[in-house]
Write a protein that holds these residues in place. Structure first.
Motif, PDB file in Angstrom:
ATOM      1  N   ASP A 427      42.016 -20.730  11.133  1.00 13.68           N
ATOM      2  CA  ASP A 427      42.553 -20.350  12.424  1.00 13.68           C
ATOM      3  C   ASP A 427      41.846 -18.782  12.816  1.00 13.68           C
ATOM      4  O   ASP A 427      41.495 -18.653  13.900  1.00 13.68           O
ATOM      5  N   ALA A 428      42.010 -17.945  11.858  1.00 14.24           N
ATOM      6  CA  ALA A 428      41.341 -16.624  12.162  1.00 14.24           C
ATOM      7  C   ALA A 428      39.908 -16.619  12.553  1.00 14.24           C
ATOM      8  O   ALA A 428      39.559 -15.873  13.421  1.00 14.24           O
ATOM      9  N   CYS A 429      39.190 -17.617  11.888  1.00 17.18           N
ATOM     10  CA  CYS A 429      37.908 -17.964  12.205  1.00 17.18           C
ATOM     11  C   CYS A 429      37.621 -18.179  13.480  1.00 17.18           C
ATOM     12  O   CYS A 429      36.807 -17.813  14.266  1.00 17.18           O
ATOM     13  N   ARG A 430      38.622 -19.089  14.236  1.00 14.24           N
ATOM     14  CA  ARG A 430      38.400 -19.471  15.378  1.00 14.24           C
ATOM     15  C   ARG A 430      38.481 -18.449  16.552  1.00 14.24           C
ATOM     16  O   ARG A 430      38.106 -18.448  17.512  1.00 14.24           O
ATOM     17  N   THR A 431      39.659 -17.562  16.157  1.00 11.25           N
ATOM     18  CA  THR A 431      39.944 -16.362  16.847  1.00 11.25           C
ATOM     19  C   THR A 431      38.513 -15.489  16.855  1.00 11.25           C
ATOM     20  O   THR A 431      38.271 -14.958  18.046  1.00 11.25           O
ATOM     21  N   TYR A 432      38.018 -15.118  15.767  1.00  4.22           N
ATOM     22  CA  TYR A 432      36.953 -14.405  15.599  1.00  4.22           C
ATOM     23  C   TYR A 432      35.669 -15.231  16.541  1.00  4.22           C
ATOM     24  O   TYR A 432      35.024 -14.271  17.123  1.00  4.22           O
ATOM     25  N   GLU A 433      35.596 -16.491  16.325  1.00  2.99           N
ATOM     26  CA  GLU A 433      34.553 -17.109  17.178  1.00  2.99           C
ATOM     27  C   GLU A 433      34.767 -16.938  18.451  1.00  2.99           C
ATOM     28  O   GLU A 433      33.807 -16.720  19.369  1.00  2.99           O
ATOM     29  N   LEU A 434      36.012 -16.930  19.170  1.00  4.01           N
ATOM     30  CA  LEU A 434      36.275 -16.756  20.468  1.00  4.01           C
ATOM     31  C   LEU A 434      35.884 -15.323  21.104  1.00  4.01           C
ATOM     32  O   LEU A 434      35.138 -15.059  22.046  1.00  4.01           O
ATOM     33  N   THR A 435      36.236 -14.190  20.198  1.00  2.00           N
ATOM     34  CA  THR A 435      35.902 -12.847  20.619  1.00  2.00           C
ATOM     35  C   THR A 435      34.342 -12.758  20.532  1.00  2.00           C
ATOM     36  O   THR A 435      33.853 -11.984  21.369  1.00  2.00           O
ATOM     37  N   TRP A 436      33.503 -13.331  19.448  1.00  2.00           N
ATOM     38  CA  TRP A 436      32.084 -13.236  19.708  1.00  2.00           C
ATOM     39  C   TRP A 436      31.524 -14.048  20.917  1.00  2.00           C
ATOM     40  O   TRP A 436      30.710 -13.405  21.497  1.00  2.00           O
ATOM     41  N   ALA A 437      32.164 -15.101  21.251  1.00  2.00           N
ATOM     42  CA  ALA A 437      31.684 -15.744  22.504  1.00  2.00           C
ATOM     43  C   ALA A 437      32.014 -14.746  23.754  1.00  2.00           C
ATOM     44  O   ALA A 437      31.119 -14.971  24.705  1.00  2.00           O
ATOM     45  N   ILE A 438      33.074 -14.213  23.810  1.00  2.00           N
ATOM     46  CA  ILE A 438      33.364 -13.258  24.921  1.00  2.00           C
ATOM     47  C   ILE A 438      32.130 -12.183  24.929  1.00  2.00           C
ATOM     48  O   ILE A 438      31.727 -11.834  25.929  1.00  2.00           O
ATOM     49  N   ARG A 439      31.986 -11.612  23.584  1.00  2.00           N
ATOM     50  CA  ARG A 439      31.208 -10.587  23.915  1.00  2.00           C
ATOM     51  C   ARG A 439      29.622 -10.898  24.238  1.00  2.00           C
ATOM     52  O   ARG A 439      29.080 -10.200  24.960  1.00  2.00           O
ATOM     53  N   GLU A 440      29.135 -11.976  23.693  1.00  2.00           N
ATOM     54  CA  GLU A 440      28.074 -12.600  24.070  1.00  2.00           C
ATOM     55  C   GLU A 440      27.896 -13.142  25.400  1.00  2.00           C
ATOM     56  O   GLU A 440      26.905 -12.696  26.228  1.00  2.00           O
ATOM     57  N   ALA A 441      29.055 -13.674  25.937  1.00  2.00           N
ATOM     58  CA  ALA A 441      28.862 -13.964  27.417  1.00  2.00           C
ATOM     59  C   ALA A 441      28.835 -12.604  28.399  1.00  2.00           C
ATOM     60  O   ALA A 441      28.029 -12.832  29.294  1.00  2.00           O
ATOM     61  N   SER A 442      29.547 -11.693  28.080  1.00  2.00           N
ATOM     62  CA  SER A 442      29.416 -10.393  28.806  1.00  2.00           C
ATOM     63  C   SER A 442      27.916  -9.781  28.761  1.00  2.00           C
ATOM     64  O   SER A 442      27.640  -9.318  29.666  1.00  2.00           O
ATOM     65  N   GLU A 443      27.268  -9.855  27.359  1.00  2.00           N
ATOM     66  CA  GLU A 443      25.861  -9.207  27.276  1.00  2.00           C
ATOM     67  C   GLU A 443      24.973 -10.172  27.907  1.00  2.00           C
ATOM     68  O   GLU A 443      24.066  -9.633  28.634  1.00  2.00           O
ATOM     69  N   ARG A 444      25.126 -11.438  28.139  1.00  2.00           N
ATOM     70  CA  ARG A 444      24.464 -12.289  28.825  1.00  2.00           C
ATOM     71  C   ARG A 444      24.368 -11.838  30.326  1.00  2.00           C
ATOM     72  O   ARG A 444      23.344 -11.743  31.286  1.00  2.00           O
ATOM     73  N   SER A 445      25.437 -11.738  31.028  1.00  2.00           N
ATOM     74  CA  SER A 445      25.792 -11.465  32.322  1.00  2.00           C
ATOM     75  C   SER A 445      25.058 -10.049  32.376  1.00  2.00           C
ATOM     76  O   SER A 445      24.533  -9.656  33.687  1.00  2.00           O
ATOM     77  N   ARG A 446      25.365  -9.120  31.618  1.00  2.00           N
ATOM     78  CA  ARG A 446      24.931  -7.723  31.950  1.00  2.00           C
ATOM     79  C   ARG A 446      23.195  -7.930  31.891  1.00  2.00           C
ATOM     80  O   ARG A 446      22.702  -7.368  32.648  1.00  2.00           O
TER      81      ARG A 446
END
Length: 467
Positions: A427-446
């Motif tokens: 379950d913690a891996c899935r939270t980690y996956e979500l936080t990475w997805a947020i970071r990558e999405a924000s960096e793509r947007s930038r």
């Protein structure tokens, strides 16, 4: 007419039975003891809030046999600091009393480990630490361990950049499984802060832990808040379907003087390292996230609105591409169809953070405020436009998560309402996956924004040259 909040007196929680389909007595023992579970219904295991007893009102786990523990990491999370309430050793001392025997303290910084150990030996908890030995590595401990030193539990509080992977020197979980198969593990969060491509290794570790049948709990302690469990209770008793989660985490950046926190190459960024708790709580209520649906935007250090006046470190020493965003805002869809949103800001000065989580369902609004310091829960129900406020004095989720984990290790599960581990490694891996997805999405947007700006500037220059 504007609605007003109806203030209630301090809530004294009363035990309420779960619906028959959710009763703990119908769970298989493996469901409660195991460290992993498959993705299923969005509602996770929960605990009746009345069962979460303050540390000063609990009794030590009975028995006369020693309870051997290995501590990995001699830093603040394990032994406390002035920066926050974390201090795992303190909670273990209260839970286990004279039974606690810390057989080894493992940290490559031998001098620091020896110093904190001496402080313990100079205090009233001498019996837990008088025979503790300090080692640089787990392997060193294994080579020098006698049979009577074999641990019943291992607590990992080393920095996340040194765990969560299969890489030598950053694979403490696999070392534990190798040397101590089946021994219970408590792991701090986030599970790692390495590069994104190592995420798959974290999931492989989760499977290895689950296959080993080790009782593993990850330290997402906010799940153990009485306020959070009250929210789960309301949702379950009223058979609600969560429609949206709205999370906000505003840190007091002025109080953060650790250079690594400001460097994405060291800490992986504030969403992964710090906002992970609220991304985890969002998942706890909303269920699994459709990772492909995650979108995000950021306000960065080089934008006009991104200037901070009270940064206590020299940001010029950090490569521009590794400087943290000031604001990150994300939205996503859950597999259930519900919507989630999260915003992290490094905008506040002083010391106190400002954090809130809202969970909405048909007719209901559940708002958790100030969970780290003085949790308050505001509930609006059908038929009443006012909010009822619940307070939870003397709640200690750090103790509750440790207490729950030890009870499961000790196999104290005669009570049909006994809880499961609320955060497994998978379950913690899935939270980690979500936080990475947020970071990558924000960096793509930038990156898209910067590219568009550069293209527009080029066109402007070319037009100027032709005039």
């Amino acid at each position: 007419m504007a609605s007003t909040r109806r203030l209630s007196s301090t809530l004294e929680m009363t035990s309420t039975k779960q619906p028959a389909s959710r009763r703990g007595s119908e769970r298989r023992p493996a469901d409660r003891r195991g460290s992993g579970y498959s993705s299923g219904p969005s509602r996770r295991p929960s605990i009746d809030p009345s069962r979460l007893i303050p540390m000063d009102k609990t009794t030590h786990v009975g028995g006369t046999n020693d309870f051997n523990v290995v501590f990995i990491g001699a830093g603040n999370i394990m032994f406390g600091s002035d920066e926050g309430p974390w201090n795992h050793s303190f909670r273990f001392e209260h839970k286990l009393g004279l039974r606690l025997k810390v057989v080894a303290l493992i940290d490559p910084a031998i001098e620091r480990a020896t110093a904190v150990l001496q402080k313990k030996c100079d205090s009233f908890v001498l019996s837990a630490y008088q025979a503790t030995r300090v080692f640089k590595t787990l392997e060193d401990f294994v080579k020098n361990m006698s049979p009577k030193d074999r641990p019943r539990a291992i607590v990992v509080g080393s920095p996340p950049m040194f765990r969560g992977t299969l890489q030598p020197g950053r694979d403490i979980e696999m070392q534990i499984l190798k040397y101590f198969p089946g021994v219970a593990i408590f792991m701090e969060k986030p599970i790692a802060t390495g590069p994104k491509h190592e995420l798959e290794e974290s999931f492989q570790i989760a499977k290895a832990i689950s296959d080993s049948k080790a009782i593993c709990s990850v330290g997402y302690m906010l799940r153990y808040l009485k306020a959070v469990q009250k929210m789960k209770q309301i949702i379950e008793e009223n058979e609600l379907t969560v429609m949206v989660t709205i999370a906000r985490y505003a840190c007091a950046y002025e109080s953060i003087a650790k250079p690594d926190w400001w460097d994405k190459s060291k800490s992986a960024g504030p969403v992964i390292e710090q906002g992970t708790h609220f991304c985890d709580l969002s998942r706890y209520f909303g269920g699994e996230v459709d990772i492909a649906s995650v979108t995000a935007h950021s306000l960065d250090w080089d934008e006009n609105a991104g200037h901070l006046s009270k940064v206590r470190i020299d940001e010029s020493k950090i490569a521009p591409e590794n400087r943290i965003p000031r604001v990150t805002a994300a939205t996503w869809k859950y597999d259930s169809g519900a919507v989630g949103s999260f915003i992290h800001t490094a905008t506040l000065q002083g010391h106190n953070y400002s954090c809130e989580l809202e969970v909405h369902a048909d007719g209901y609004s559940l708002k958790l405020v100030n969970p780290y310091v003085q949790p308050m829960l505001y509930v609006r129900r059908p038929g009443d436009d006012h909010e009822q406020m619940y307070t939870f004095p003397d709640d200690d989720p750090f103790f509750s998560e440790v207490s729950n984990w030890i009870d499961i290790i000790e196999d104290i599960e005669e009570d049909p309402e006994a809880a499961q581990i609320l955060s497994s490694y998978e379950d913690a891996c899935r939270t980690y996956e979500l936080t990475w997805a947020i970071r990558e999405a924000s960096e793509r947007s930038r990156a898209t924004r910067l590219a568009a700006s550069k293209a527009a500037a080029t066109v402007f220059e070319e037009e100027g040259e032709t005039e």
